[in-house]
Design an enzyme around this catalytic site. Sequence first.
Site, short mmCIF file in Angstrom:
data_model
loop_
_atom_site.label_atom_id
_atom_site.label_comp_id
_atom_site.label_asym_id
_atom_site.label_seq_id
_atom_site.Cartn_x
_atom_site.Cartn_y
_atom_site.Cartn_z
N ASN A 264 32.39 41.40 28.47
CA ASN A 264 33.37 40.82 29.38
C ASN A 264 33.37 39.32 29.13
O ASN A 264 32.42 38.63 29.48
CB ASN A 264 32.95 41.14 30.83
CG ASN A 264 33.80 40.40 31.85
OD1 ASN A 264 34.86 39.86 31.52
ND2 ASN A 264 33.33 40.39 33.10
N LYS B 275 35.25 37.07 30.41
CA LYS B 275 35.64 36.24 31.56
C LYS B 275 36.67 35.20 31.10
O LYS B 275 37.51 35.50 30.27
CB LYS B 275 34.39 35.63 32.21
CG LYS B 275 33.35 36.72 32.52
CD LYS B 275 32.22 36.27 33.38
CE LYS B 275 31.27 37.45 33.60
NZ LYS B 275 30.18 37.15 34.51
N HIS C 203 35.34 43.69 39.75
CA HIS C 203 34.21 42.85 39.33
C HIS C 203 33.80 41.96 40.50
O HIS C 203 34.63 41.52 41.28
CB HIS C 203 34.61 42.00 38.12
CG HIS C 203 33.44 41.30 37.52
ND1 HIS C 203 32.93 40.13 38.04
CD2 HIS C 203 32.65 41.62 36.46
CE1 HIS C 203 31.89 39.77 37.32
NE2 HIS C 203 31.70 40.65 36.35
N GLU D 193 33.04 38.96 40.71
CA GLU D 193 33.71 37.65 40.78
C GLU D 193 35.08 37.79 41.43
O GLU D 193 35.54 36.89 42.12
CB GLU D 193 33.77 37.03 39.38
CG GLU D 193 32.39 36.52 38.96
CD GLU D 193 32.12 36.53 37.46
OE1 GLU D 193 33.08 36.65 36.68
OE2 GLU D 193 30.93 36.44 37.09
N GLU E 16 26.46 46.56 38.95
CA GLU E 16 26.11 45.19 38.61
C GLU E 16 25.60 44.49 39.87
O GLU E 16 26.40 44.04 40.70
CB GLU E 16 27.34 44.43 38.11
CG GLU E 16 27.96 45.01 36.87
CD GLU E 16 28.77 43.96 36.12
OE1 GLU E 16 28.39 43.62 35.01
OE2 GLU E 16 29.77 43.46 36.68
N GLY F 147 25.01 36.48 35.59
CA GLY F 147 25.07 35.09 35.15
C GLY F 147 23.89 34.25 35.61
O GLY F 147 23.91 33.03 35.50
N SER G 173 23.02 39.90 33.38
CA SER G 173 22.07 39.22 32.49
C SER G 173 21.47 40.14 31.42
O SER G 173 20.29 40.03 31.09
CB SER G 173 20.97 38.53 33.30
OG SER G 173 21.54 37.52 34.12
P1 PGA Z 1 26.28 38.35 32.70
O1 PGA Z 1 27.63 38.94 33.35
O2 PGA Z 1 25.90 39.27 31.57
O3 PGA Z 1 26.65 36.97 32.23
O4 PGA Z 1 25.25 38.34 33.78
C1 PGA Z 1 27.79 40.31 33.56
C2 PGA Z 1 29.14 40.60 34.15
O5 PGA Z 1 29.65 39.77 34.91
O6 PGA Z 1 29.72 41.67 33.89
#
Ligand code: PGA
Length: 257
Positions: free
Chosen positions: A13, A15, A98, A100, A170, A176, A216
Amino acid sequence: MDETSRPTIIAGNWKMYKNVGEALTFISEFAPTVFTISSEVYLAVPFTCLQSVAAMCKGTKVTVGAQNMSDSMEGAFTGEIAGTMLKDAGAGFVILGHSERRHYFGETNAFINSKVKRAIADGLQPLLCVGELIEERENGMTEKVLETQLSESLKSITGEEIKKMVIAYEPVWAIGTGVTATPEQAQEMHHFCRRFIAKTWGDAVAESVPLLYGGSVKPDNVKTLMQQADIDGVLVGGASLSSESFSKIANYQSLRV
Ligand code: PGA
């Protein structure tokens, strides 16, 4: 049914990163490194490079997708993108719900549910994300949160439709942050999600839907996560931005760690 009947999916992803040139350079480096792997590779890219990345990925292992879409078919919705437009540009799947989008843009389970329905109607595979906040985990609410997110985001979706979806667990505190759930924590929640799906839609549905872990994921933790019985793949943010690290993750079976 044994878990090997589910596909293994390594999903990235991006982003809000990469312009068209950067995206195509990535694909030219990455695609040749995954030609022979047994996992499926998904890549959710920004809208602006979807078409060119999808064209470049034709005939490779990589399925290209989007990170969000409108819940409407079409209409006067300035700034929105319809599922049919994504499909037309070459998308095969779309990430929905997601964290976010839930937390920065206030997307509710009901809204996500209407997007899931729209994606299915538009012929796109929904990749639905669920996961708890750190406060929710600390207050012992993780299972309740997952149950609510799954039941409301998947309201009125049939078992046959769910079989064709992908679901990602997640934990928000792991996204992140560099803090990954331990393989045991991740497995416990994946197992919980699979049991909840079995209770609601039946064992056959629960056994066929791929459950991905996200938060992560890196080359040095992917292998132990993938060894867990209910983890069928990973959804990778930061570490999918470099072709080198995403290639290592996709080729996790040959990593030593
Ligand atoms: P990350 O993000 O691997 O940077 O923690 C995962 C995601 O948002 O799907």
